[in-house]
Design a protein around this motif. Sequence first.
Motif: not given
Length: 187
Positions: A136-139, A125-128, A100-109
């Motif tokens: 994150g989502i499938p995991a 860079m949003g693609f990156f 969840w931290l990975m998903i929320s951090g990736s979304w913010a970035q």
Amino acid sequence: MTRIIDFYFFALKVAIALLLAGMVVLVFGNVVLRYAFNQGITVSEELSRIFFVWLTFLGAVVAMREHGHLGVDTLIKRLPPTAAKVAVLLGHALMLYATWLMISGSWAQTMINLHVGAPATGLSMGFFYGAGLAFGIPAFLILLADALAIATGRIDVTTAELVRESEDELALEDLPEPVLGPVSVKR
């Protein structure tokens, strides 16, 4: 539903193979162009880096589904069944939180860098940073499904192989079984 999920993971494997092939072509092509023609592909390094990040995250999703990540389950195997189940569920809860931290951090970035272009290619860079979401989502869904299966008893933690102790075990599984029988010696 199972066929859709299987097709999704097949598509991930195809995407991983294409990303790897793209990296090889870009890097090898750039080396040949530099040494043979004193030229180069300007975007080669940047695209290769983006391909590698996506390849890594997509590969992690495939490994997550196949329980291919390395881990140590020595303690779990030595615990009584109820304690093993609690320990595995606690481990899944921690992994769900980290995911969840990975998903929320990736979304913010991704949102922050959506309008920022990469230096050589100009790609967003949003693609990156979106690669974190692709992992994150499938995991998260895989971990949640496994946790529910463990909690409801569909997966028995005392017999299930939730992690790999070593990569050697995986390699040994692919070897054919030896055939036992009379041995003939040619003279």
